[in-house]
Motif scaffolding. Structure first.
Motif, PDB file in Angstrom:
ATOM      1  N   GLY A 142     -50.602  34.374  59.589  1.00 41.31           N
ATOM      2  CA  GLY A 142     -51.837  33.610  59.754  1.00 41.31           C
ATOM      3  C   GLY A 142     -52.045  32.610  58.634  1.00 41.31           C
ATOM      4  O   GLY A 142     -52.502  31.487  58.862  1.00 41.31           O
ATOM      5  N   VAL A 143     -51.713  33.020  57.412  1.00 44.75           N
ATOM      6  CA  VAL A 143     -51.815  32.110  56.269  1.00 44.75           C
ATOM      7  C   VAL A 143     -50.928  30.889  56.476  1.00 44.75           C
ATOM      8  O   VAL A 143     -51.347  29.743  56.274  1.00 44.75           O
ATOM      9  N   SER A 144     -49.682  31.122  56.901  1.00 45.18           N
ATOM     10  CA  SER A 144     -48.750  30.014  57.112  1.00 45.18           C
ATOM     11  C   SER A 144     -49.262  29.063  58.195  1.00 45.18           C
ATOM     12  O   SER A 144     -49.169  27.834  58.056  1.00 45.18           O
ATOM     13  N   ALA A 145     -49.827  29.625  59.260  1.00 48.94           N
ATOM     14  CA  ALA A 145     -50.345  28.798  60.350  1.00 48.94           C
ATOM     15  C   ALA A 145     -51.528  27.961  59.897  1.00 48.94           C
ATOM     16  O   ALA A 145     -51.622  26.762  60.213  1.00 48.94           O
ATOM     17  N   GLN A 146     -52.445  28.561  59.148  1.00 44.41           N
ATOM     18  CA  GLN A 146     -53.611  27.818  58.675  1.00 44.41           C
ATOM     19  C   GLN A 146     -53.213  26.764  57.639  1.00 44.41           C
ATOM     20  O   GLN A 146     -53.789  25.679  57.604  1.00 44.41           O
ATOM     21  N   GLN A 147     -52.216  27.091  56.816  1.00 47.82           N
ATOM     22  CA  GLN A 147     -51.757  26.119  55.830  1.00 47.82           C
ATOM     23  C   GLN A 147     -51.156  24.902  56.533  1.00 47.82           C
ATOM     24  O   GLN A 147     -51.358  23.762  56.110  1.00 47.82           O
ATOM     25  N   ALA A 148     -50.426  25.129  57.622  1.00 45.59           N
ATOM     26  CA  ALA A 148     -49.857  24.024  58.392  1.00 45.59           C
ATOM     27  C   ALA A 148     -50.964  23.166  59.006  1.00 45.59           C
ATOM     28  O   ALA A 148     -50.883  21.928  59.005  1.00 45.59           O
ATOM     29  N   ARG A 149     -52.004  23.811  59.531  1.00 47.91           N
ATOM     30  CA  ARG A 149     -53.159  23.067  60.074  1.00 47.91           C
ATOM     31  C   ARG A 149     -53.821  22.240  58.986  1.00 47.91           C
ATOM     32  O   ARG A 149     -54.216  21.083  59.216  1.00 47.91           O
ATOM     33  N   TRP A 150     -53.956  22.823  57.809  1.00 46.28           N
ATOM     34  CA  TRP A 150     -54.626  22.151  56.693  1.00 46.28           C
ATOM     35  C   TRP A 150     -53.850  20.906  56.264  1.00 46.28           C
ATOM     36  O   TRP A 150     -54.434  19.855  56.008  1.00 46.28           O
ATOM     37  N   THR A 151     -52.540  21.035  56.199  1.00 43.71           N
ATOM     38  CA  THR A 151     -51.701  19.897  55.811  1.00 43.71           C
ATOM     39  C   THR A 151     -51.760  18.798  56.865  1.00 43.71           C
ATOM     40  O   THR A 151     -51.842  17.605  56.534  1.00 43.71           O
ATOM     41  N   LYS A 152     -51.727  19.169  58.137  1.00 47.80           N
ATOM     42  CA  LYS A 152     -51.835  18.184  59.216  1.00 47.80           C
ATOM     43  C   LYS A 152     -53.161  17.443  59.123  1.00 47.80           C
ATOM     44  O   LYS A 152     -53.223  16.209  59.269  1.00 47.80           O
ATOM     45  N   ASN A 153     -54.232  18.171  58.886  1.00 43.82           N
ATOM     46  CA  ASN A 153     -55.548  17.549  58.741  1.00 43.82           C
ATOM     47  C   ASN A 153     -55.575  16.603  57.544  1.00 43.82           C
ATOM     48  O   ASN A 153     -56.129  15.487  57.622  1.00 43.82           O
TER      49      ASN A 153
END
Length: 231
Positions: A142-153
């Motif tokens: 979940g951390v990895s997925a949210q970090q990817a979302r954060w970087t995309k944003n």
């Protein structure tokens, strides 16, 4: 606060690894104080003899709004990681700051652009909250997925800024700035979740220095693009 001292090695490891992905290092210089001149101008900034009162007002506003961004982010991190009773109100105040930042660019780029910036900045905050939540659960995936979302944003914010001012807000520079902001904020969250209070304080100091550099970069771009407004 025992909740912040829980051992969550998987989530912390994922956060640290994800931080390495968000590399980009930008220079960090604190915004210098700009004393008022008796005739409405201020002394040296970036080698210029003086700046106008209008430019001073812009730079002061940008510094205030971006400092509020990191101050209320820090308070939200503390509230979210401890389950504090002020969490709802603190996050609401932080989200209000994103509206203020969007409103600050409306005089230059219009209402639609300001609204779009606010929407992306609100997403930036809400993803951070989701990231903290999965980290507290020890959910490495979940951390990895949210970090990817954060970087995309972050890249979307950089692209929006660069599209509005491509000459002075180069896309590469905007991405570097945003990635560094994520990296430093991640360091702050990791230190707090580990209960490493000395590292937590040092991380926030770095966040504050970087946000003042960001404020300066953005103000420089506005002055460069609209010089007549600051004459």
């Amino acid at each position: 606060m025992t909740s912040t001292r829980r051992v969550i090695p998987l989530a912390l490891a994922a956060l640290v690894i994800a931080t390495a992905v968000v590399l980009m290092v930008s220079g960090k210089t604190e915004a210098a104080a700009r004393p008022a001149h008796e005739h409405g101008a201020v002394t040296a900034h970036h080698g210029h003899a003086e700046i106008s009162a209008r430019e001073l007002a812009l730079r002061s506003t940008m510094d205030r709004l971006w400092q509020e961004h990191v101050v209320w982010t820090r308070l939200a991190i503390i509230s979210l990681t401890t389950g504090a009773p002020d969490t709802k109100e603190t996050v609401a105040r932080l989200l209000r700051n994103q509206t203020d930042l969007g409103n600050a660019v409306k005089p230059f780029y219009g209402a639609a652009a300001g609204k779009q910036l606010t929407a992306l900045l609100r997403e930036h905050i809400l993803i951070a909250a989701d990231l903290i939540a999965v980290a507290q659960k020890g959910d490495g995936a979940g951390v990895s997925a949210q970090q990817a979302r954060w970087t995309k944003n972050a890249d979307e914010i950089a692209a929006l800024l660069s599209s509005a001012n491509p000459r002075f807000w180069k896309l590469g520079a905007m991405k570097t700035m945003m990635h560094e902001h994520l990296r430093l904020t991640t360091d702050e969250v990791v230190a707090r979740l580990k209960g490493d209070w000395a590292a937590d304080v040092k991380a926030y100091d770095r966040v504050e220095r970087e946000i003042l550099h960001m404020s300066e970069m953005l103000a420089d771009g506005l002055v460069g693009q609209f010089p007549a407004r600051f004459a």
